[in-house]
Design an enzyme around this catalytic site. Structure first.
Site, PDB file in Angstrom:
ATOM      1  N   TRP A  12    -114.328 -52.836  18.426  1.00  0.00           N
ATOM      2  CA  TRP A  12    -113.276 -52.963  17.394  1.00  0.00           C
ATOM      3  C   TRP A  12    -113.106 -54.404  16.977  1.00  0.00           C
ATOM      4  CZ3 TRP A  12    -112.859 -48.667  15.089  1.00  0.00           C
ATOM      5  CH2 TRP A  12    -113.048 -47.479  15.790  1.00  0.00           C
ATOM      6  N   ASP A  53    -104.754 -57.027  17.247  1.00  0.00           N
ATOM      7  CA  ASP A  53    -104.935 -55.586  17.092  1.00  0.00           C
ATOM      8  C   ASP A  53    -104.546 -54.969  18.430  1.00  0.00           C
ATOM      9  OD1 ASP A  53    -105.801 -52.993  17.017  1.00  0.00           O
ATOM     10  OD2 ASP A  53    -107.907 -53.445  16.568  1.00  0.00           O
ATOM     11  N   LYS A  68    -102.635 -43.510  19.371  1.00  0.00           N
ATOM     12  CA  LYS A  68    -102.763 -43.554  20.833  1.00  0.00           C
ATOM     13  C   LYS A  68    -101.378 -43.585  21.481  1.00  0.00           C
ATOM     14  CE  LYS A  68    -106.796 -46.124  19.598  1.00  0.00           C
ATOM     15  NZ  LYS A  68    -107.832 -45.123  19.747  1.00  0.00           N
TER      16      LYS A  68
HETATM   17  N1  PMP Z   1    -108.731 -50.960  16.908  1.00  0.00           N
HETATM   18  C1  PMP Z   1    -108.783 -50.387  18.120  1.00  0.00           C
HETATM   19  C2  PMP Z   1    -108.542 -51.233  19.333  1.00  0.00           C
HETATM   20  C3  PMP Z   1    -109.071 -49.028  18.242  1.00  0.00           C
HETATM   21  O1  PMP Z   1    -109.141 -48.457  19.457  1.00  0.00           O
HETATM   22  C4  PMP Z   1    -109.283 -48.260  17.072  1.00  0.00           C
HETATM   23  C5  PMP Z   1    -109.531 -46.771  17.112  1.00  0.00           C
HETATM   24  N2  PMP Z   1    -110.011 -46.223  18.252  1.00  0.00           N
HETATM   25  C6  PMP Z   1    -109.232 -48.908  15.837  1.00  0.00           C
HETATM   26  C7  PMP Z   1    -108.934 -50.252  15.801  1.00  0.00           C
HETATM   27  C8  PMP Z   1    -109.470 -48.147  14.565  1.00  0.00           C
HETATM   28  O2  PMP Z   1    -108.348 -47.407  14.246  1.00  0.00           O
HETATM   29  P1  PMP Z   1    -108.274 -46.447  12.997  1.00  0.00           P
HETATM   30  O3  PMP Z   1    -109.180 -45.299  13.267  1.00  0.00           O
HETATM   31  O4  PMP Z   1    -106.822 -46.076  12.925  1.00  0.00           O
HETATM   32  O5  PMP Z   1    -108.700 -47.209  11.798  1.00  0.00           O
END
Ligand code: PMP
Length: 382
Positions: free
Chosen positions: A119, A188, A212
């Site tokens: 991520w 994030d 989450k």
């Molecule tokens: N950042 C992190 C740390 C994540 O775990 C995730 C999704 N697993 C995301 C960003 C992406 O999130 P989204 O699918 O809501 O765009």
């Protein structure tokens, strides 16, 4: 005169509700049962209005109260005064990977991005589309098994901001404490939002996809410090900022520039109330630490049968990533765990192995069941 009053169809109740199993999914993930039960009622009629939550105008008085209360409760959970704006945006955490540089990465300047896994990697690659990025740490060299110490970070003097991923969902690592930098800090926190007390006030921006720890997917919570918003890059002919992607315009319109995810924001509001009712972030952190310890103890006490992915000091309390001595045994583990009522334990395709995601709402009983299962499985297959 005919009236069209409806009556509720037979609703689920404590006697006819289907049984739930232990859901270790990394996200969307299991939610607090109290929230789900309240939601079940609110879908039919919310706050005595005779109208379900999905059927209310986002500009009507009932919804005004719902969004205002969600914001106020969010501030209480975070311990934030009015230094920050609270935004409920769309496009998930991934759209923040773009909105952040579009709004705050100035021409000729650089933003720092330590790369601690998938991520964090996606975030810096997106930022590169819009400006200059310094990858301040390359975790790929050690298979993303830890987050960097201060001496491992190479920072840019006068960076526009430093972006980091506080908890790495896929590798099961976290930053024990935020990185030290003179640049505005942006985190994030998607996979550990409101899982422990955090220096919310000290961050220029914190964002989290909801799916989450906060609610359903699609909606994202953004805490944006007012003085950071003052440094926003202005929309111009050679850098137009689409209206929906402009933080200032979202702030001016109270997250209701268009029709927001009304249901998602309501669920977040219910979840904030659930956190407060359960003792706030300090109590949540304590429970999370105990839950995680049950599984880490099962790894450490297995005489080397299980191997954890993270170095001990960076271990995540939300995602426990580990493996058995081989891929075939991992598969066997998954199959037998599923038969024992434990779902979602397969590791992410980039990390392999096994992963137990145990967010705020995940019950301690599920961690106890997994730890016991792990001990038995190691005994039989070791
Ligand atoms: N950042 C992190 C740390 C994540 O775990 C995730 C999704 N697993 C995301 C960003 C992406 O999130 P989204 O699918 O809501 O765009």
């Amino acid at each position: 005169m005919t009236t069209f009053a409806s009556t509720a169809p037979t609703a689920m109740n404590s006697t006819n509700r289907p049984k739930r199993i232990f859901n270790f999914s990394a996200g969307p993930a299991c939610m607090p049962e109290e929230v789900l039960l309240q939601l079940q009622e609110d879908i039919w009629s919310v706050r005595g209005s005779g109208i379900g939550i999905m059927e209310h105008s986002h500009r009507g008085p009932v919804y005004d109260k719902i969004i205002e209360e969600a914001e106020a409760d969010c501030r209480t959970v975070a311990g934030l005064g009015d230094t920050h704006h609270v935004l409920f945006l769309q496009g998930g955490a991934t759209l923040q990977f773009a909105m952040l540089p579009i709004n705050f990465l100035h021409p000729g300047k650089t933003a720092d991005y330590p790369d601690t896994g998938v991520w964090a990697t996606k975030a810096y690659k997106e930022a590169k589309l819009f400006g200059k990025v310094n990858v301040a740490f390359d975790g790929s060299k050690t298979k993303y098994d830890h987050t960097p110490s201060a001496s491992e970070l190479s920072l840019t003097p006068d960076a526009c901001y430093l972006h980091y991923c506080s908890n790495n969902t896929i590798y099961g690592t976290r930053w024990p404490s935020p990185p030290k930098t003179s640049a505005p800090l942006v985190a994030d926190t998607s996979s550990e939002m409101f899982a422990r007390p955090y220096d919310f006030a000290g961050h220029a921006m914190i964002y989290a996809g909801a799916q989450k720890n906060l609610g359903p997917s699609g909606v994202v919570l953004v805490l944006l410090r007012k003085d950071f918003l003052e440094t926003q890059r202005k929309s111009s002919a050679d850098h137009p900022i689409a209206t929906m992607l402009d933080y200032r315009k979202q702030v001016e319109n109270g997250s209701r520039l268009n029709t927001p995810n009304t249901l998602g924001i309501h669920v977040m509001g219910l979840t904030f109330k659930w956190i407060l009712k359960n003792g706030g972030l300090k109590a949540i952190e304590q429970r999370n630490a105990e839950k995680a310890k049950l599984i880490y103890d099962a790894i450490d006490g297995s005489g080397g049968f299980y191997k954890g992915h993270s170095t001990p000091e960076c271990r995540s309390h939300m995602n426990v990533v580990f493996r058995t001595p081989g891929d075939e045994l991992d598969k066997k583990f998954l199959k037998e765990a599923e038969a024992a009522g434990m779902d979602g334990l397969k590791g992410h395709r980039d990390a392999g192995g096994l992963r137990a995601s145990i967010y705020n709402a995940f019950p301690r009983k599920g961690c106890e069941a997994l730890a016991q299962f792990m001990a038995e499985f190691a005994r039989k297959n070791g």
